[in-house]
Structures are given as structure tokens and as C-alpha cells.
Design a protein around this motif. Structure first.
Motif, PDB file in Angstrom:
ATOM      1  N   ALA A 107       0.878  -1.173   0.000  1.00 31.11           N
ATOM      2  CA  ALA A 107       0.000   0.000   0.000  1.00 31.11           C
ATOM      3  C   ALA A 107       0.913   1.219   0.000  1.00 31.11           C
ATOM      4  CB  ALA A 107      -0.908  -0.002   1.223  1.00 31.11           C
ATOM      5  N   LEU A 108       0.850   2.009  -1.067  1.00 33.19           N
ATOM      6  CA  LEU A 108       1.816   3.086  -1.263  1.00 33.19           C
ATOM      7  C   LEU A 108       1.142   4.449  -1.341  1.00 33.19           C
ATOM      8  CD1 LEU A 108       4.058   1.497  -4.036  1.00 33.19           C
ATOM      9  CD2 LEU A 108       4.558   1.628  -1.597  1.00 33.19           C
ATOM     10  N   ALA A 109       1.734   5.418  -0.671  1.00 33.12           N
ATOM     11  CA  ALA A 109       1.374   6.819  -0.840  1.00 33.12           C
ATOM     12  C   ALA A 109       2.381   7.416  -1.820  1.00 33.12           C
ATOM     13  CB  ALA A 109       1.422   7.551   0.498  1.00 33.12           C
ATOM     14  N   LEU A 110       1.915   7.797  -2.994  1.00 30.60           N
ATOM     15  CA  LEU A 110       2.788   8.368  -4.026  1.00 30.60           C
ATOM     16  C   LEU A 110       2.810   9.881  -3.868  1.00 30.60           C
ATOM     17  CD1 LEU A 110       1.598   6.266  -7.106  1.00 30.60           C
ATOM     18  CD2 LEU A 110       3.457   5.750  -5.512  1.00 30.60           C
ATOM     19  N   VAL A 111       3.986  10.432  -3.584  1.00 30.20           N
ATOM     20  CA  VAL A 111       4.116  11.859  -3.278  1.00 30.20           C
ATOM     21  C   VAL A 111       4.871  12.546  -4.414  1.00 30.20           C
ATOM     22  CG1 VAL A 111       4.911  13.559  -1.596  1.00 30.20           C
ATOM     23  CG2 VAL A 111       4.201  11.275  -0.827  1.00 30.20           C
ATOM     24  N   PRO A 112       4.216  13.404  -5.192  1.00 27.96           N
ATOM     25  CA  PRO A 112       4.899  14.069  -6.309  1.00 27.96           C
ATOM     26  C   PRO A 112       5.849  15.160  -5.819  1.00 27.96           C
ATOM     27  CG  PRO A 112       2.654  14.889  -6.111  1.00 27.96           C
ATOM     28  CD  PRO A 112       2.788  13.789  -5.105  1.00 27.96           C
ATOM     29  N   VAL A 113       7.022  15.227  -6.447  1.00 28.86           N
ATOM     30  CA  VAL A 113       8.020  16.255  -6.138  1.00 28.86           C
ATOM     31  C   VAL A 113       8.390  16.944  -7.443  1.00 28.86           C
ATOM     32  CG1 VAL A 113      10.295  16.746  -5.164  1.00 28.86           C
ATOM     33  CG2 VAL A 113       8.924  14.863  -4.238  1.00 28.86           C
ATOM     34  N   TYR A 114       8.285  18.278  -7.462  1.00 30.08           N
ATOM     35  CA  TYR A 114       8.495  19.025  -8.693  1.00 30.08           C
ATOM     36  C   TYR A 114       9.861  19.716  -8.735  1.00 30.08           C
ATOM     37  CZ  TYR A 114       3.453  18.392  -9.126  1.00 30.08           C
ATOM     38  OH  TYR A 114       2.190  17.847  -9.217  1.00 30.08           O
ATOM     39  N   GLU A 115      10.677  19.551  -7.719  1.00 27.35           N
ATOM     40  CA  GLU A 115      11.940  20.289  -7.631  1.00 27.35           C
ATOM     41  C   GLU A 115      13.022  19.657  -8.514  1.00 27.35           C
ATOM     42  OE1 GLU A 115      13.187  20.657  -3.598  1.00 27.35           O
ATOM     43  OE2 GLU A 115      11.161  21.062  -2.863  1.00 27.35           O
ATOM     44  N   LEU A 176       8.554   8.982  -2.714  1.00 34.54           N
ATOM     45  CA  LEU A 176       8.761  10.302  -3.285  1.00 34.54           C
ATOM     46  C   LEU A 176       9.040  10.131  -4.777  1.00 34.54           C
ATOM     47  CD1 LEU A 176      10.994  11.936  -0.525  1.00 34.54           C
ATOM     48  CD2 LEU A 176       8.678  12.640  -1.151  1.00 34.54           C
ATOM     49  N   VAL A 177       8.153  10.664  -5.607  1.00 35.49           N
ATOM     50  CA  VAL A 177       8.267  10.494  -7.051  1.00 35.49           C
ATOM     51  C   VAL A 177       8.631  11.845  -7.677  1.00 35.49           C
ATOM     52  CG1 VAL A 177       7.142   9.689  -9.143  1.00 35.49           C
ATOM     53  CG2 VAL A 177       6.491   8.706  -6.927  1.00 35.49           C
ATOM     54  N   PHE A 178       9.799  11.911  -8.285  1.00 32.10           N
ATOM     55  CA  PHE A 178      10.326  13.169  -8.812  1.00 32.10           C
ATOM     56  C   PHE A 178       9.864  13.357 -10.256  1.00 32.10           C
ATOM     57  CE2 PHE A 178      12.809  12.085  -5.206  1.00 32.10           C
ATOM     58  CZ  PHE A 178      13.147  13.292  -4.623  1.00 32.10           C
ATOM     59  N   PHE A 179       9.200  14.490 -10.496  1.00 25.80           N
ATOM     60  CA  PHE A 179       8.619  14.782 -11.796  1.00 25.80           C
ATOM     61  C   PHE A 179       9.527  15.603 -12.693  1.00 25.80           C
ATOM     62  CE2 PHE A 179       3.740  14.502 -10.892  1.00 25.80           C
ATOM     63  CZ  PHE A 179       3.909  13.194 -10.477  1.00 25.80           C
ATOM     64  N   HIS A 180      10.345  16.451 -12.095  1.00 28.08           N
ATOM     65  CA  HIS A 180      11.110  17.410 -12.897  1.00 28.08           C
ATOM     66  C   HIS A 180      12.086  16.677 -13.814  1.00 28.08           C
ATOM     67  CE1 HIS A 180      13.457  20.944 -13.978  1.00 28.08           C
ATOM     68  NE2 HIS A 180      12.540  21.686 -13.399  1.00 28.08           N
ATOM     69  N   PRO A 181      12.155  17.068 -15.096  1.00 26.59           N
ATOM     70  CA  PRO A 181      13.066  16.377 -16.021  1.00 26.59           C
ATOM     71  C   PRO A 181      14.537  16.519 -15.644  1.00 26.59           C
ATOM     72  CG  PRO A 181      12.106  18.345 -17.039  1.00 26.59           C
ATOM     73  CD  PRO A 181      11.360  18.115 -15.774  1.00 26.59           C
ATOM     74  N   VAL A 197       9.907   9.604 -11.880  1.00 33.63           N
ATOM     75  CA  VAL A 197       8.651   9.114 -12.436  1.00 33.63           C
ATOM     76  C   VAL A 197       8.879   8.230 -13.663  1.00 33.63           C
ATOM     77  CG1 VAL A 197       8.257  11.124 -13.945  1.00 33.63           C
ATOM     78  CG2 VAL A 197       6.299   9.821 -13.035  1.00 33.63           C
ATOM     79  N   LYS A 198       9.962   8.447 -14.392  1.00 33.74           N
ATOM     80  CA  LYS A 198      10.253   7.633 -15.574  1.00 33.74           C
ATOM     81  C   LYS A 198      10.518   6.177 -15.212  1.00 33.74           C
ATOM     82  CE  LYS A 198      12.231  11.432 -18.314  1.00 33.74           C
ATOM     83  NZ  LYS A 198      13.466  11.930 -18.976  1.00 33.74           N
ATOM     84  N   LYS A 199      10.954   5.934 -13.974  1.00 38.09           N
ATOM     85  CA  LYS A 199      11.270   4.566 -13.542  1.00 38.09           C
ATOM     86  C   LYS A 199      10.258   4.024 -12.541  1.00 38.09           C
ATOM     87  CE  LYS A 199      16.251   5.189 -14.250  1.00 38.09           C
ATOM     88  NZ  LYS A 199      17.608   5.114 -13.635  1.00 38.09           N
TER      89      LYS A 199
END
Length: 232
Positions: A107-115, A176-181, A197-199
Motif C-alpha cells: 500500500a503506497l502513498a505516491l508523493v509528487p516532487v516538482y523540484e 517520493l516520485v520526482f517529476f522534474h526532467p 517518475v520515468k522509472k
């Protein structure tokens, strides 16, 4: 993969954002026309101008938070597309956890990170090195705020599952899922897992099996939100 979100509510929020934005601009135009017409309308003009400004700002805030494209739920949907039907993804539905993935083994809480930056998970903490044009700049600094956010969302998901299934719910874990390219992630030992996020899909599939929500409990949860299930 099964996905759940209150899409009608999301559409209402986006509509409200547009109404507030354009309505605020309209009020400002009316205030401008009144100011050109007569100096006796100064009080009304200032009141309308303030109302228009506040309304437009509220609309802008909602638009940034709930845009038509690029929202976190849309990014997660695209990143996890292809997972089988044993996985269920819940957006903005399970308490204070914005994005929850209930998988066969977790059971996972996916937390987006934009930095942007270089993120190293080590010694039980997370460190960020700022970058410029992809190259590191300066010394690493502890990104404690990201770990705190992950702890908060994992705890919120755990509480929600325990409330619904007091005898069966597992402890939720945060990712912690990192979105920034331009974000680069070096995984190590922290309470929260870290991944770009790509992986993310590869990471989910490779997770070790832990205490998971029983199949019948997950089926009950999905049934409770069945009307909010959506497909491509």
C-alpha cells in the motif's frame, strides 16, 4: 490497472476556476468604465476593483492547482499505464493521501516532487544538490521537508485503511516520485523510497512483498468507489 477519481468534481473545480478568472476580469473592466464616467462613483469603483482583483486571483490559484493538463494524477496515470488489474490507483479519495496505489504487495502513498536537482538518499535522510544546466552547484542540503511530507501522506493513508479495515489493513509506505526532467535520484536508505517518475512502473514491479491489503478488503474498497472508476 484500475483508477479512481471524482472526475465530475474535478471538472466543476476547473469550471469554477475559469468563471472566477474571467468574472474577476469582467468586474475590473466595469470598475474601469465607472472610473472614467464620474468621480462621484469613487467608492463603488474601488469596491468593484477590489472585488474583481480578489475574484481573479482566486481563479488563478484554482487554475494553477487544477489545470487541464499536467496534473499529478495525469502524470501518475501515464507513468503506471500497463500495470495489471490487481493494482488500484486512487486520486484525492483516501483521506489526506492525494495519490494512493494499492498493489498486490504494498500500500503506497505516491508523493509528487516538482523540484530539480540531484537527490541522494543516505544515512536515513535525503540530500539535495542544486543544479544549473544539469551541473551540480554548491553543497548538498538536507531536504527534510520532502521526508516530512512523505511521512504525513503515508500516515494519512495508514489511518484511512485502518479506519475502513481495522483488522486487515497494512502499514502504508511512502514513495517520493520526482517529476522534474532535471531531477536525478540516487536511491539509498530513507524511510521513504525515492524514484524518478520515468522509472516508477519498473520500481513498483520490483518491490519486495510486504504485508498487503487482503484481496477481499481491496475488493470492498474498490466497490465503495466503483462509480468513480474511470478509463482512458
Amino acid at each position: 490497472m484500475k483508477r479512481y477519481m471524482d472526475l465530475p468534481r474535478m471538472n466543476r473545480l476547473r469550471r469554477t476556476a475559469k468563471i472566477l478568472s474571467f468574472g474577476g476580469l469582467g468586474i475590473l473592466v466595469v470598475a474601469l468604465l465607472l472610473s472614467l464616467g464620474s468621480a462621484n462613483n469613487l467608492g463603488i469603483t474601488l469596491g468593484l476593483a477590489l472585488l474583481g482583483l480578489l475574484t481573479s486571483q482566486m481563479g488563478s490559484i484554482l487554475t494553477r492547482r487544477w489545470p487541464d493538463r499536467g496534473r499529478a494524477d495525469q502524470v501518475f496515470d501515464a507513468a503506471l499505464k500497463g500495470l495489471d488489474s490487481r493494482n488500484a490507483l486512487f486520486h484525492y479519495l483516501l483521506g489526506g493521501c492525494r495519490h494512493a496505489l494499492l498493489a498486490p504487495n504494498e500500500a503506497l502513498a505516491l508523493v509528487p516532487v516538482y523540484e530539480p536537482g540531484i537527490f541522494d538518499a543516505s544515512r536515513g535522510s535525503l540530500f539535495r544538490t542544486k543544479t544549473k544546466r544539469g551541473e551540480p552547484r554548491g553543497k548538498p542540503g538536507e531536504a527534510r521537508h520532502l521526508l516530512d511530507e512523505a511521512d504525513h501522506e503515508a500516515a494519512a493513508l495508514s489511518r484511512e485503511l485502518k479506519k475502513r479495515f481495522p483488522e486487515a489493513s497494512p502499514e502504508a509506505h511512502a514513495v517520493l516520485v520526482f517529476f522534474h526532467p532535471e531531477a536525478r535520484v540516487n536511491a539509498g536508505s530513507t524511510d521513504a523510497s525515492v524514484v524518478h517518475v520515468k522509472k516508477l512502473k519498473e520500481f513498483i514491479r520490483a518491490m519486495p512483498r510486504r504485508s498487503a491489503l487482503p484481496t477481499d478488503a481491496l475488493a470492498d474498497l474498490e466497490a465503495a468507489f466503483d462509480r468513480l472508476r474511470y478509463d482512458d
